[in-house]
Design a protein around this motif. Structure first.
Motif, short mmCIF file in Angstrom:
data_model
loop_
_atom_site.label_atom_id
_atom_site.label_comp_id
_atom_site.label_asym_id
_atom_site.label_seq_id
_atom_site.Cartn_x
_atom_site.Cartn_y
_atom_site.Cartn_z
N LYS A 129 54.62 -8.89 -2.32
CA LYS A 129 53.26 -8.77 -3.07
C LYS A 129 53.19 -9.89 -4.00
O LYS A 129 52.02 -10.42 -4.15
N TYR A 130 54.21 -10.56 -4.39
CA TYR A 130 54.06 -11.55 -5.33
C TYR A 130 53.69 -12.67 -4.49
O TYR A 130 53.10 -13.71 -5.03
N LEU A 131 54.23 -12.89 -3.24
CA LEU A 131 54.05 -13.95 -2.32
C LEU A 131 52.60 -14.07 -1.96
O LEU A 131 51.97 -15.04 -1.84
N THR A 132 52.05 -12.68 -1.63
CA THR A 132 50.52 -12.63 -1.15
C THR A 132 49.80 -13.06 -2.38
O THR A 132 48.83 -13.58 -1.84
N LYS A 133 50.02 -12.43 -3.36
CA LYS A 133 49.06 -13.01 -4.54
C LYS A 133 49.17 -14.48 -4.61
O LYS A 133 47.93 -15.30 -4.71
N GLU A 134 50.22 -15.25 -4.42
CA GLU A 134 50.25 -16.78 -4.62
C GLU A 134 49.28 -17.28 -3.42
O GLU A 134 48.60 -18.43 -3.93
N MET A 135 49.47 -16.85 -2.52
CA MET A 135 48.80 -17.32 -1.32
C MET A 135 47.30 -17.26 -1.36
O MET A 135 46.39 -17.95 -0.62
N VAL A 136 46.75 -16.36 -2.31
CA VAL A 136 45.29 -16.45 -2.28
C VAL A 136 44.71 -16.77 -3.90
O VAL A 136 43.62 -16.67 -3.95
N THR A 137 45.80 -17.42 -4.58
CA THR A 137 45.35 -17.86 -5.71
C THR A 137 44.91 -19.15 -5.47
O THR A 137 45.39 -20.00 -4.74
N LYS A 138 43.65 -19.54 -6.34
CA LYS A 138 43.14 -21.10 -6.08
C LYS A 138 43.78 -22.16 -6.82
O LYS A 138 44.79 -21.99 -7.15
N ARG A 139 43.68 -23.26 -5.90
CA ARG A 139 44.58 -24.50 -6.72
C ARG A 139 44.33 -24.82 -7.97
O ARG A 139 43.09 -24.79 -8.30
N PHE A 185 59.87 -29.46 -11.04
CA PHE A 185 59.85 -29.00 -9.82
C PHE A 185 58.94 -29.55 -8.86
O PHE A 185 57.81 -29.04 -8.69
N PRO A 186 59.03 -30.73 -8.84
CA PRO A 186 57.83 -31.79 -7.95
C PRO A 186 57.50 -31.14 -6.49
O PRO A 186 56.44 -31.35 -6.22
N LEU A 187 58.41 -30.36 -6.07
CA LEU A 187 58.27 -30.03 -4.49
C LEU A 187 57.21 -28.96 -4.65
O LEU A 187 56.41 -28.98 -3.86
N LEU A 188 57.58 -27.95 -5.69
CA LEU A 188 56.60 -26.75 -5.68
C LEU A 188 55.05 -27.33 -6.21
O LEU A 188 53.99 -26.84 -5.46
N TRP A 189 55.03 -28.18 -7.23
CA TRP A 189 53.97 -28.75 -7.60
C TRP A 189 53.04 -29.32 -6.58
O TRP A 189 51.81 -29.28 -6.41
N ASP A 190 53.71 -30.21 -5.65
CA ASP A 190 53.01 -30.88 -4.54
C ASP A 190 52.42 -30.19 -3.59
O ASP A 190 51.39 -30.29 -2.92
N LYS A 193 49.12 -28.71 -4.82
CA LYS A 193 48.25 -29.69 -4.67
C LYS A 193 47.79 -30.14 -3.12
O LYS A 193 46.93 -30.49 -3.17
N ASP A 194 49.02 -30.37 -2.18
CA ASP A 194 48.72 -30.61 -0.95
C ASP A 194 47.97 -29.60 0.03
O ASP A 194 47.02 -29.84 0.77
N ARG A 195 48.36 -28.62 -0.09
CA ARG A 195 48.27 -27.20 0.66
C ARG A 195 47.45 -26.16 -0.11
O ARG A 195 46.95 -25.21 0.54
N GLY A 196 47.41 -26.19 -1.33
CA GLY A 196 46.63 -25.30 -2.22
C GLY A 196 47.30 -24.07 -2.36
O GLY A 196 46.94 -23.05 -2.99
N SER A 197 48.51 -23.85 -1.90
CA SER A 197 49.41 -22.71 -2.17
C SER A 197 50.99 -23.21 -1.88
O SER A 197 51.15 -24.01 -0.79
N VAL A 198 51.83 -22.73 -2.53
CA VAL A 198 53.18 -23.05 -2.58
C VAL A 198 53.85 -22.44 -1.12
O VAL A 198 54.45 -23.10 -0.29
N VAL A 199 53.64 -21.06 -1.12
CA VAL A 199 54.09 -20.50 0.15
C VAL A 199 53.39 -20.95 1.41
O VAL A 199 54.22 -21.39 2.38
N ARG A 200 52.10 -21.39 1.52
CA ARG A 200 51.65 -21.87 2.56
C ARG A 200 51.97 -23.18 3.01
O ARG A 200 52.25 -23.60 4.07
N GLY A 201 52.31 -23.79 1.83
CA GLY A 201 52.96 -25.22 2.13
C GLY A 201 54.20 -25.24 2.69
O GLY A 201 54.64 -26.01 3.48
N PHE A 202 55.34 -24.15 2.40
CA PHE A 202 56.50 -24.25 3.03
C PHE A 202 56.48 -23.62 4.29
O PHE A 202 57.33 -23.83 5.11
N LEU A 203 55.24 -22.85 4.71
CA LEU A 203 55.29 -22.35 6.03
C LEU A 203 54.64 -23.29 6.89
O LEU A 203 54.75 -23.11 8.20
N ALA A 204 53.90 -24.35 6.47
CA ALA A 204 53.30 -25.06 7.30
C ALA A 204 54.05 -25.93 8.01
O ALA A 204 55.16 -26.22 7.56
N PRO A 205 53.70 -26.17 9.39
CA PRO A 205 54.51 -27.02 10.36
C PRO A 205 54.92 -28.41 9.66
O PRO A 205 53.94 -28.95 9.13
#
Length: 492
Positions: A129-139, A185-190, A193-205
């Motif tokens: 549920k925390y991860l789902t919230k993150e994915m829909v939170t605006k940049r 934590f520059p990886l999370l920050w980037d 900024k790059d994907r609009g979501s930390v979770v989506r950023g890690f899931l992206a190919p």
């Protein structure tokens, strides 16, 4: 052919000297390392007892993942320590299990996919549920913000209060409400900024993704990758590494190491050369590499560099008390884990406890071969003054009593230790507070604009881990090898 002066013989300065000797001999003819104390290694400190027990008073494990980690393993291999490496795989209980102490109890943190669907105290919801919230939170729109605010905004206040806060204590011994998300934590920050979501950023190919820096591959890093190492150390303790680097450097006339020779003043000449005043006298070099704590460097600068000195001086650090303890018996048999952290909301002087005898039992021995338990307690950090008062006014007994009460409350440990060691490390971990990245930009801009033959490495700037410090030494050596001196912009 240039002469390079390196200020500080911690692992950053030693690494710079080592990689200069390997990579820059076409541009550099000599390296002089200035060390204020009578030993090398900085905060990497190991005590070895006659029965084989090791107490690590600073870093004790090193992660093998990433480009910087490959550089560190290359250094280990270069100085002939490959056969002395101890390692944990990801499946080891000490690697797979991390805990926090919250709401009066120890809790295992989620460590596998199935845990995402469960409600695991101290959290009130399943992790999914925390991860789902993150994915829909605006940049976010801010240029920087605190780690606490970043995690709270994207994942919710519970994760900020317990997980992020504990992580900041474990890595920086710092206050998550002050530390910079962008710099810590520059990886999370980037990803945001790059994907609009930390979770989506890690899931992206990531096919075809290119590393921005060249890695220093070695046989050891290949073994670590194939063996899925989680962390490594050395049989005789981590201080073996800086000592081995020193031995290797002293075998080569290319490098001179001057112990007990503190640098007091730097002078930047119109010719581009740098005068270094130290206890042994004055030397002139073509380039200076500073690896010491930023405020220490600020005191060496001439008066006309007041803006640079002010920025360096504003980089603060925290004081950490490190208490090593050894108890009779296997009193942690029921807690197979790396250790635990204590979020600041718990109002505890204890930042966390490392279960040394679970991590590397080779370092935890007893003369009579009976089972023993070895722990390391970290106390204070960003909250040192709050719990213990000013360093010059506190006592060893006060710190020991605070640790004793915490261990009794949190681990039910009440016995008398077989042996212990307490060291209080003043200003040992620099703090990257909000705005740190902009501060570094000003510092580098000043050096470039004024064409100063000076490079800055070490934990004050771009990472506090052993890997970061070693990699920083390698990067400056690469730049000096490629560009030589008088190429100011290339160092920034």
């Amino acid at each position: 052919m240039a002469v390079v002066g390196v200020i500080g013989a911690g692992i950053s300065g030693l690494s710079a000297a080592h990689f200069l000797s390997k990579l820059a001999r076409s541009n550099v003819k000599k390296v002089i390392v200035y060390e204020a104390s009578d030993r090398v290694g900085g905060w990497i400190q190991t005590t070895r007892f006659p029965d084989g027990t090791l107490f690590e008073h600073g870093p004790r494990t090193v992660r093998p993942i990433g480009i910087a980690a490959q550089t560190a393993l290359r250094l280990v291999e270069d100085v002939g320590l490959s056969m002395q490496v101890l390692f944990l795989t990801g499946s080891h209980p000490a690697a797979a299990r991390r805990m926090i102490y919250a709401k009066g109890q120890l809790h295992y943190l989620p460590s596998q996919i199935s845990d995402l669907l469960k409600v695991r105290p101290p959290f009130s919801k399943a992790m999914i549920k925390y991860l789902t919230k993150e994915m829909v939170t605006k940049r976010g729109r801010l240029e920087d913000e605190s780690v606490y605010d970043f995690v709270s905004r994207r994942f919710g206040d519970e994760l900020a209060r317990y997980a992020a806060d504990a992580m900041c204590l474990g890595i920086f011994a710092g206050d998550s409400r002050k530390l910079s998300a962008k710099s810590c934590f520059p990886l999370l920050w980037d990803k945001e900024k790059d994907r609009g979501s930390v979770v989506r950023g890690f899931l992206a190919p990531t096919f075809g993704a290119k590393e921005s820096e060249s890695a220093m591959h070695s046989k050891l890093s290949t073994v670590a990758r194939s063996g899925r190492w989680f962390a490594w150390s050395l049989q005789e303790g981590l201080e073996t590494l800086p000592r081995a680097v020193e031995t290797e450097l002293l075998s080569d006339n290319f490098v001179e190491i001057r112990r007990n020779d503190p640098v007091t003043k730097l002078g930047f000449l119109q010719s581009g050369k740098v005068e270094i005043d130290s206890a042994s006298g004055r030397s002139t070099v073509d380039h200076v590499v500073s690896s010491v704590f930023a405020p220490q460097l600020s005191q060496m600068l001439p008066p006309d560099m007041a803006p640079l000195a002010a920025d360096l001086r504003s980089i603060s650090a925290v004081t950490v008390a490190v208490l090593n303890l050894q108890f009779p018996g296997d009193i942690l048999q029921h807690l197979p884990a790396f250790g635990y952290l204590v979020p600041s909301v718990e109002q505890s002087p204890l930042l966390g406890v490392i279960f040394d005898s679970w991590i590397f039992p080779q370092h935890a021995k007893s003369s009579d071969e009976q089972p023993i338990t070895q722990l390391t307690c970290m106390l204070g950090g960003a909250y040192f003054d709050h719990y213990f008062g000013p360093l010059n006014a506190t006592t060893e007994q006060r710190i020991l009593e605070a640790a004793r009460m915490c261990l009794e409350q949190q681990l039910n440990i009440t016995g008398t230790p077989l042996r212990y060691s307490l060291r209080v490390h003043q200003n040992c971990i620099p703090q990257y507070h909000v705005g740190h990245a902009e501060k570094l930009a000003r510092i580098k801009g000043f050096i470039a604009h004024n064409k100063l033959e000076m490079s800055l490495i070490g934990s004050s700037y771009g990472g506090v881990s052993v890997n970061d410090c070693i990699h920083g030494g390698k990067k400056v050596a690469e730049k000096l090898a490629q560009f030589g001196t008088a190429s100011y912009a290339s160092y920034q």
